[in-house]
Scaffold this active site. Sequence first.
Site, PDB file in Angstrom:
ATOM      1  N   CYS A 116     -12.741 -10.586 -50.100  1.00 61.38           N
ATOM      2  CA  CYS A 116     -12.056 -11.502 -51.034  1.00 61.38           C
ATOM      3  C   CYS A 116     -12.999 -12.116 -52.061  1.00 61.38           C
ATOM      4  O   CYS A 116     -12.552 -12.662 -53.067  1.00 61.38           O
ATOM      5  CB  CYS A 116     -11.334 -12.593 -50.259  1.00 61.38           C
ATOM      6  N   HIS A 256      -9.595 -18.210 -55.204  1.00 62.84           N
ATOM      7  CA  HIS A 256      -9.043 -17.050 -54.498  1.00 62.84           C
ATOM      8  C   HIS A 256      -7.742 -17.501 -53.835  1.00 62.84           C
ATOM      9  O   HIS A 256      -7.644 -18.610 -53.311  1.00 62.84           O
ATOM     10  CB  HIS A 256     -10.052 -16.575 -53.448  1.00 62.84           C
ATOM     11  N   ASN A 286      -2.032 -12.579 -51.186  1.00 54.58           N
ATOM     12  CA  ASN A 286      -3.477 -12.382 -51.237  1.00 54.58           C
ATOM     13  C   ASN A 286      -3.778 -10.927 -51.584  1.00 54.58           C
ATOM     14  O   ASN A 286      -3.609 -10.044 -50.746  1.00 54.58           O
ATOM     15  CB  ASN A 286      -4.058 -12.760 -49.863  1.00 54.58           C
TER      16      ASN A 286
HETATM   17  O1  UT7 Z   1      -8.460 -13.832 -47.882  1.00 48.11           O
HETATM   18  C1  UT7 Z   1      -9.451 -14.380 -47.097  1.00 48.11           C
HETATM   19  C2  UT7 Z   1      -9.276 -14.239 -45.694  1.00 48.11           C
HETATM   20  N1  UT7 Z   1      -8.077 -14.696 -45.074  1.00 48.11           N
HETATM   21  C3  UT7 Z   1      -7.746 -15.996 -45.009  1.00 48.11           C
HETATM   22  O2  UT7 Z   1      -8.308 -16.854 -45.619  1.00 48.11           O
HETATM   23  C4  UT7 Z   1      -6.631 -16.316 -44.058  1.00 48.11           C
HETATM   24  C5  UT7 Z   1      -6.917 -17.572 -43.308  1.00 48.11           C
HETATM   25  N2  UT7 Z   1      -5.927 -17.857 -42.311  1.00 48.11           N
HETATM   26  C6  UT7 Z   1      -4.657 -18.238 -42.592  1.00 48.11           C
HETATM   27  O3  UT7 Z   1      -4.261 -18.297 -43.734  1.00 48.11           O
HETATM   28  C7  UT7 Z   1      -3.792 -18.651 -41.462  1.00 48.11           C
HETATM   29  O4  UT7 Z   1      -4.567 -18.736 -40.286  1.00 48.11           O
HETATM   30  C8  UT7 Z   1      -2.557 -17.746 -41.190  1.00 48.11           C
HETATM   31  C9  UT7 Z   1      -1.566 -17.906 -42.321  1.00 48.11           C
HETATM   32  C10 UT7 Z   1      -2.986 -16.280 -41.110  1.00 48.11           C
HETATM   33  C11 UT7 Z   1      -1.894 -18.181 -39.897  1.00 48.11           C
HETATM   34  O5  UT7 Z   1      -1.522 -19.561 -39.979  1.00 48.11           O
HETATM   35  P1  UT7 Z   1      -1.926 -20.580 -38.826  1.00 48.11           P
HETATM   36  O6  UT7 Z   1      -1.371 -21.882 -39.232  1.00 48.11           O
HETATM   37  O7  UT7 Z   1      -3.423 -20.517 -38.655  1.00 48.11           O
HETATM   38  O8  UT7 Z   1      -1.164 -20.015 -37.595  1.00 48.11           O
HETATM   39  P2  UT7 Z   1      -1.755 -19.629 -36.160  1.00 48.11           P
HETATM   40  O9  UT7 Z   1      -2.417 -18.296 -36.229  1.00 48.11           O
HETATM   41  O10 UT7 Z   1      -2.521 -20.780 -35.594  1.00 48.11           O
HETATM   42  O11 UT7 Z   1      -0.420 -19.499 -35.340  1.00 48.11           O
HETATM   43  C12 UT7 Z   1       0.421 -20.632 -35.072  1.00 48.11           C
HETATM   44  C13 UT7 Z   1       1.688 -20.143 -34.388  1.00 48.11           C
HETATM   45  C14 UT7 Z   1       1.418 -19.228 -33.217  1.00 48.11           C
HETATM   46  O12 UT7 Z   1       2.423 -19.475 -32.259  1.00 48.11           O
HETATM   47  P3  UT7 Z   1       2.142 -20.421 -30.986  1.00 48.11           P
HETATM   48  O13 UT7 Z   1       0.998 -19.770 -30.268  1.00 48.11           O
HETATM   49  O14 UT7 Z   1       1.812 -21.756 -31.554  1.00 48.11           O
HETATM   50  O15 UT7 Z   1       3.442 -20.367 -30.242  1.00 48.11           O
HETATM   51  C15 UT7 Z   1       1.603 -17.846 -33.790  1.00 48.11           C
HETATM   52  O16 UT7 Z   1       1.995 -16.901 -32.804  1.00 48.11           O
HETATM   53  O17 UT7 Z   1       2.467 -19.371 -35.317  1.00 48.11           O
HETATM   54  C16 UT7 Z   1       2.719 -18.076 -34.766  1.00 48.11           C
HETATM   55  N3  UT7 Z   1       2.720 -17.100 -35.868  1.00 48.11           N
HETATM   56  C17 UT7 Z   1       3.817 -16.847 -36.581  1.00 48.11           C
HETATM   57  N4  UT7 Z   1       5.077 -17.307 -36.494  1.00 48.11           N
HETATM   58  C18 UT7 Z   1       5.971 -16.829 -37.389  1.00 48.11           C
HETATM   59  C19 UT7 Z   1       1.685 -16.386 -36.349  1.00 48.11           C
HETATM   60  N5  UT7 Z   1       2.092 -15.639 -37.388  1.00 48.11           N
HETATM   61  C20 UT7 Z   1       3.433 -15.893 -37.535  1.00 48.11           C
HETATM   62  C21 UT7 Z   1       4.404 -15.439 -38.442  1.00 48.11           C
HETATM   63  N6  UT7 Z   1       5.654 -15.945 -38.331  1.00 48.11           N
HETATM   64  N7  UT7 Z   1       4.121 -14.545 -39.418  1.00 48.11           N
END
Ligand code: UT7
Length: 332
Positions: A116, A256, A286
């Site tokens: 990125c 970004h 992204n």
């Molecule tokens: O481009 C440069 C590199 N990438 C980034 O900068 C990405 C950085 N990370 C992020 O943007 C975020 O971590 C994500 C958008 C990928 C995920 O968001 P989050 O708030 O960190 O969610 P999480 O991974 O902590 O998951 C929270 C909950 C989990 O459920 P439980 O365990 O709390 O029951 C996940 O299973 O949300 C669940 N979850 C989803 N639910 C619905 C994860 N993905 C999804 C989804 N839809 N797509």
Amino acid sequence: MNKITAAITGVHGYLPEHIMTNQELETMIDTTDEWITTRTGIKERRILKGEGKGVSVIGIEAVKGLCEKRGISPEEIDMIICCTVTADHIFPATANIIADKVGATNAFGFDLNAACSGFLYGLATGSKFVESGSHKKVVVVGADKMSAIVDYEDRATCIIFGDGGGAVLLEPNEEGMGVQDSILKSDGSGAQFLAQKAGGSAYPPTHETVDAREHFARQDGKTVFKFAVTNMADVSAEIMEKNNLSSGDVTWLVPHQANKRIIDATARRMGVEDDKVMLNIEKYGNTTSGTIPLCLWEYENQLKKGDNLVLAAFGGGFTWGAIYLKWAYNSK
Ligand code: UT7
């Protein structure tokens, strides 16, 4: 003679036609529009469809449009840097394919992979060739076809990525416009948190790697988020401090576009108001190396000569950085 700086003298982007909405993703994985919107700020993203169409398609259209807009012949281009993690092939370089297809017969080129942060690394690299006086027309492409390496069964990853990108032309400037400073960083100890494991020389393609779905990008979103929030904000504050820029001096933050929450944290840390932050994550998600040139392209008409821009990114590697540049022209 005045010092030569490298100025962006044109920008053009390309976005594939197909729009993949959050509603379409709802039919593919266990997710909701509401979850994606509140967690990331993304509503839709573009997907490049068609067999045999690689990221070069995006780069070719962007460079063709750039040349037309600037009124230059592709033969005048000295160098093309293609920043991407989704090159058409492991080799040859996509930059060479782009050069051939646009008719940049006098350019040499290479690909640059910094995930990125790719466009920032490419912009800093291209600038050095211009500043040295050795090259007069350098094109930096930032583009990715993330749909080629995204697993549409992995809801933690597939929701944020899309396809698209853009290209800028760098030329010598004697009025002090263009790239003023860059701070680029990397930390390979973060490599495992965002990576495509197989397909390179460590894990060449086998039936087993394909069955294990190891040719897709995987991320530990939470960890990447934590590092991104801190490092993108820190490096942006660092470049302001190093160049004696107050928040009032910054005309635009060009971040970004990975997650709206990361962008907001960076803007807050810099003290920059929302209306000075370039934002198009809602429409394109992204696009990895493509986000920053796409922002510059979309906001080009609002930019004025002398505007102070801070470009900032964080991504796989880990890689991150910030560039301070003075916009060199009035678009209208
Ligand atoms: O481009 C440069 C590199 N990438 C980034 O900068 C990405 C950085 N990370 C992020 O943007 C975020 O971590 C994500 C958008 C990928 C995920 O968001 P989050 O708030 O960190 O969610 P999480 O991974 O902590 O998951 C929270 C909950 C989990 O459920 P439980 O365990 O709390 O029951 C996940 O299973 O949300 C669940 N979850 C989803 N639910 C619905 C994860 N993905 C999804 C989804 N839809 N797509």
